[in-house]
Write a protein that holds these residues in place. Structure first.
Motif, PDB file in Angstrom:
ATOM      1  N   GLU A  99      -4.576   4.232  10.204  1.00 31.19           N
ATOM      2  CA  GLU A  99      -5.935   3.947  10.675  1.00 31.19           C
ATOM      3  C   GLU A  99      -6.888   3.758   9.511  1.00 31.19           C
ATOM      4  N   ARG A 100      -6.758   4.572   8.478  1.00 29.13           N
ATOM      5  CA  ARG A 100      -7.646   4.449   7.326  1.00 29.13           C
ATOM      6  C   ARG A 100      -7.395   3.155   6.555  1.00 29.13           C
ATOM      7  N   LEU A 101      -6.138   2.769   6.429  1.00 35.47           N
ATOM      8  CA  LEU A 101      -5.813   1.528   5.714  1.00 35.47           C
ATOM      9  C   LEU A 101      -6.382   0.311   6.438  1.00 35.47           C
ATOM     10  N   ALA A 121       0.862  -1.187   0.000  1.00 28.83           N
ATOM     11  CA  ALA A 121       0.000   0.000   0.000  1.00 28.83           C
ATOM     12  C   ALA A 121       0.893   1.230   0.000  1.00 28.83           C
ATOM     13  N   GLU A 159      -8.875   0.242   8.538  1.00 32.38           N
ATOM     14  CA  GLU A 159     -10.333   0.274   8.664  1.00 32.38           C
ATOM     15  C   GLU A 159     -11.040  -0.329   7.451  1.00 32.38           C
ATOM     16  N   ARG A 160     -10.333  -0.544   6.378  1.00 35.98           N
ATOM     17  CA  ARG A 160     -10.969  -1.000   5.147  1.00 35.98           C
ATOM     18  C   ARG A 160     -11.382  -2.463   5.197  1.00 35.98           C
ATOM     19  N   GLY A 161     -10.855  -3.191   6.129  1.00 37.21           N
ATOM     20  CA  GLY A 161     -11.189  -4.607   6.221  1.00 37.21           C
ATOM     21  C   GLY A 161     -10.452  -5.418   5.170  1.00 37.21           C
ATOM     22  N   GLY A 162     -10.752  -6.709   5.108  1.00 34.46           N
ATOM     23  CA  GLY A 162     -10.046  -7.584   4.179  1.00 34.46           C
ATOM     24  C   GLY A 162      -8.636  -7.854   4.652  1.00 34.46           C
ATOM     25  N   ASP A 211      -2.993   4.649  -2.301  1.00 36.45           N
ATOM     26  CA  ASP A 211      -4.042   4.038  -1.476  1.00 36.45           C
ATOM     27  C   ASP A 211      -4.617   5.039  -0.485  1.00 36.45           C
ATOM     28  N   VAL A 212      -3.757   5.911   0.030  1.00 38.78           N
ATOM     29  CA  VAL A 212      -4.170   6.977   0.940  1.00 38.78           C
ATOM     30  C   VAL A 212      -3.312   8.195   0.626  1.00 38.78           C
ATOM     31  N   PRO A 267      -4.983  -7.161   5.313  1.00 35.82           N
ATOM     32  CA  PRO A 267      -4.201  -5.929   5.427  1.00 35.82           C
ATOM     33  C   PRO A 267      -2.956  -6.001   4.546  1.00 35.82           C
TER      34      PRO A 267
END
Length: 363
Positions: free
Chosen positions: A257-259, A208, A261-264, A242-243, A266
């Motif tokens: 934190e945003r990465l 990412a 929080e996306r689930g799936g 990605d961010v 990591p």
């Protein structure tokens, strides 16, 4: 329409015309008092009138106040540097030792100061100037013999005004204005090499990229190097980071934190556009109970001293930040000596520095 000849001044033995407030007032069709108010108290002037005055000033190359005489004489003995001031309270409070807390812009300043002092010059620093671009032209341009500007800090039209009176060197980012001297580092190549290292040497495939804002030319060049390495390795090639975030520790923490929080699944590695963001990311991962590099790899870019003291120490691409400042001074002085020489573009090399945050246990 009668044209004012302007103030006559001597520059290197030649007589030149320096535009005055009278020239601007006549060009804009306003009074001298109105021109003065535009620069002293712009909110007191209607927007339409203010824009007309500033446009006339740009066309004429006018610099307000008696500072124009200093510009014409080239005798201030001062060089200028303007850069964006990314306030980062987490970085400022994290270290008691000023040397360890040195950030990207601080290192450039040290390089410029060292080179300027060697040549008998002082350095004037401007960060996040109040009053906008016009404030820069009015308050700073008349005080220096040459001006170094980090890319994206000052609009091109304002740099054009300043460059009519003094040398301008662009620092970092792509070469957007061909007739200015320009210095950058090998952002694309450095980021591509780092990404290849993660893929080939560590076998990572889920990466990412945490980028800077879209107007950050260095961060964008690094993202393009990352994309190229992903393409070479047959990995998915993202169209955008990605961010995104500002290049600060706080934004790096928020990016983690945003990465997550996306689930799936990591990412196996978080590739940050600069070291400050990466340090913030390391702190966030530690608070979340994730181990670096066992659970996730973290890398940065720049080589600021703070990256050596994190736990684990930060894998990064080191750029010669102080040399950037030194080279800026050399280019400004060369331009002062030879104003008509061809514009020069310098690309400085970078170096991959492997440390523990990517799994390389190398100092």
């Amino acid at each position: 329409m009668r044209l004012h000849p302007g103030v006559q001044a001597r520059v290197d033995g030649f007589s030149v015309s320096v535009p005055t407030v009278y020239d601007v007032a006549e060009r804009a069709g306003v009074s001298i008092a109105t021109v003065s108010r535009v620069y002293r108290n712009p909110d007191a002037v209607r927007a339409q009138t203010r824009d007309r005055v500033l446009g006339a000033a740009r066309d004429l190359g006018y610099v307000p106040s008696g500072s124009a005489r200093g510009l014409a004489s080239r005798s201030t003995g001062v060089l200028g540097l303007c850069f964006p001031d990314y306030a980062d309270p987490e970085a400022e409070n994290a270290q008691d030792d000023d040397v360890e807390a040195m950030l990207y812009s601080d290192e450039i300043i040290r390089g410029m100061e060292r080179a300027a002092r060697r040549h008998g010059y002082a350095l004037l620093i401007a960060a996040s100037l109040s009053g906008g671009p016009e404030g820069l032209v009015a308050k700073v341009a008349g005080l220096v013999d040459g001006f170094a500007v980090l890319a994206g800090t000052v609009p091109a039209e304002d740099l054009e005004v300043i460059s009519r009176r003094m040398p301008v060197v662009m620092l970092a980012g792509p070469r957007g204005i061909d007739h200015f001297d320009h210095i950058e580092v090998a952002n694309f190549d450095g980021q591509a090499e780092l990404t290849r290292h993660l893929v080939k040497d560590h076998g990572l495939t889920r990466l990412a990229f945490v980028g800077g804002m879209a107007d950050s030319p260095d961060a964008e060049a690094r993202f393009q190097g990352y994309r190229a390495a992903c393409r070479e390795a047959g990995l998915p090639v993202p169209g955008v980071p990605d961010v995104r975030g500002k290049l600060t520790q706080t934004e790096g923490r928020l990016a983690v934190e945003r990465l997550l929080e996306r689930g799936g699944r990591p990412p196996q590695a978080m590739v940050f556009a600069n070291d400050q963001m990466a340090v913030g990311g390391l702190h966030a991962l530690e608070r979340l109970g994730l181990r670096v590099p066992d659970d996730v790899v973290v890398t940065g870019f720049d080589g600021i001293p703070l990256g050596r003291t994190t736990r684990p120490a930060l894998t990064t691409v080191r750029q010669p930040m102080r040399r950037l400042g030194e080279e800026a001074v050399e280019l400004l002085l060369k331009r002062l000596r030879t104003p008509d020489r061809a514009p020069e573009s310098v690309i400085l090399p970078v170096m991959l520095t492997r440390r523990a945050s990517c799994g390389c246990h190398v100092a």
